[in-house]
Design a protein around this motif. Structure first.
Motif, short mmCIF file in Angstrom:
data_model
loop_
_atom_site.label_atom_id
_atom_site.label_comp_id
_atom_site.label_asym_id
_atom_site.label_seq_id
_atom_site.Cartn_x
_atom_site.Cartn_y
_atom_site.Cartn_z
N ASN A 94 0.85 -1.20 0.00
CA ASN A 94 0.00 0.00 0.00
C ASN A 94 0.88 1.25 0.00
OD1 ASN A 94 -2.11 -1.75 2.25
ND2 ASN A 94 -2.63 -1.20 0.17
N GLY A 95 0.48 2.20 -0.83
CA GLY A 95 1.18 3.49 -0.84
C GLY A 95 2.51 3.48 -1.59
N ALA A 96 2.81 2.39 -2.31
CA ALA A 96 4.11 2.28 -2.99
C ALA A 96 4.23 3.22 -4.18
CB ALA A 96 4.32 0.84 -3.44
N GLY A 97 3.11 3.58 -4.79
CA GLY A 97 3.16 4.46 -5.97
C GLY A 97 2.54 3.83 -7.21
N LYS A 98 1.82 2.72 -7.05
CA LYS A 98 1.26 1.99 -8.20
C LYS A 98 0.18 2.83 -8.90
CE LYS A 98 -0.06 -1.55 -5.63
NZ LYS A 98 0.32 -1.05 -4.28
N THR A 99 -0.79 3.28 -8.12
CA THR A 99 -1.91 4.03 -8.72
C THR A 99 -1.41 5.34 -9.33
OG1 THR A 99 -3.51 3.00 -7.27
CG2 THR A 99 -4.15 5.12 -8.21
N THR A 100 -0.48 5.99 -8.66
CA THR A 100 0.08 7.25 -9.19
C THR A 100 0.72 6.98 -10.56
OG1 THR A 100 0.48 8.01 -6.94
CG2 THR A 100 1.70 9.12 -8.68
#
Ligand SMILES: Nc1ncnc2c1ncn2[C@@H]1O[C@H](COP(=O)(O)OP(=O)(O)OP(=O)(O)O)[C@@H](O)[C@H]1O
Length: 245
Positions: free
Chosen positions: A36-42
């Motif tokens: 979670n929060g790694a930057g995938k969606t960004t």
């Protein structure tokens, strides 16, 4: 087919995606893995022209995802992490609308819609408003929308997150069939079982940095591990965490 060239996103001083350089070849099924929060969606939102990169660029089939976003959308089918539809359009209306937006005639759009509704077992819900669909139905409708124009590239953000086992299996089987047809698939997930089943290449992103990429074997050897993808993932994301501190 997908070319990341030092792609970067900052929110103020926070670097959500650190310069990312990576190539995904035509026909590959690439798993973009990270906690979670790694930057995938960004990253995916920059691929879809929804977010503007702070630096660098990403190209799909030679087209810049920011400067030539419309051209990119012609070639790409996109499933967002949370598909959002017009609440008071019916499933059938939504698919027809998407097909017509892609330039199909009304007759073609109606035919394609009927095919998609049957394939995704949404026939019975075709006249129901999307607001009343379950999460699994929304994901299937979203995937049908992504596939309706037979794109060369699929970009999927957490396609089976939150689905029950049957819906999850249905979606994965549909994706395997797409892969067999030669569609290039870029899929983000934190569900490693799915990545092992579906992907021929993976990249592991942690705190905005790509910490490993390659085939499963290459990623295992980068992590000096012979274990499961889960072991490799935990090892790489732990080590990256320690180095970052
Ligand atoms: N608009 C924003 N402003 C500031 N920070 C943001 C913004 N959007 C995302 N972030 C931060 O950027 C980081 C990456 O977020 P992102 O949504 O890309 O992660 P993710 O890998 O998709 O995670 P998840 O699996 O939880 O969805 C997170 O730390 C998040 O809090």
């Amino acid at each position: 087919m997908i070319e990341f060239q030092a792609l970067e996103k900052r929110y103020g001083t926070f670097e959500a995606v650190k310069p990312l350089t990576l190539t995904v070849r035509r026909g590959e099924v690439f798993g973009f893995l990270g906690p979670n929060g790694a930057g995938k969606t960004t990253t995916i939102r920059m691929m879809m022209g929804i977010l503007v990169p702070s630096a660098g660029r990403v190209l799909i089939d030679g087209k810049d995802c920011h400067a030539e976003a419309t051209e990119v959308k012609r070639r790409v089918g996109y499933l967002p992490d949370t598909p959002i539809f017009y609440d008071f359009l019916r499933g059938r209306e939504i698919l027809r609308f998407v097909a017509e937006m892609h330039g199909y005639s009304k007759t073609e759009a109606a035919e394609l819609t009927a095919r998609m509704l049957a394939e995704f077992a949404l026939d019975e819900a075709a006249e129901e408003f999307a607001v009343n669909y379950s999460l699994g139905m929304k994901k299937k409708l979203g995937l049908a929308c992504a596939l309706i124009h037979e794109p060369a590239v699929l970009i999927l953000d957490e396609p089976i997150n939150g689905l029950d086992p049957r819906s999850s299996r249905d979606v994965q089987e549909r994706l395997l069939a797409e892969a067999a047809r030669g569609t290039t698939i870029f899929v983000s997930t934190h569900l490693l079982d799915m990545a092992e089943k579906l992907c021929d290449h993976v990249g592991i992103i942690h705190r905005g940095s790509l910490v490993a990429t390659g085939t499963m074997d290459e990623v295992r050897s980068a992590a000096a591990s012979t274990g499961s993808l889960e072991e490799v993932f935990l090892k790489l994301t732990d080590e990256a965490g320690e180095h970052a501190q």
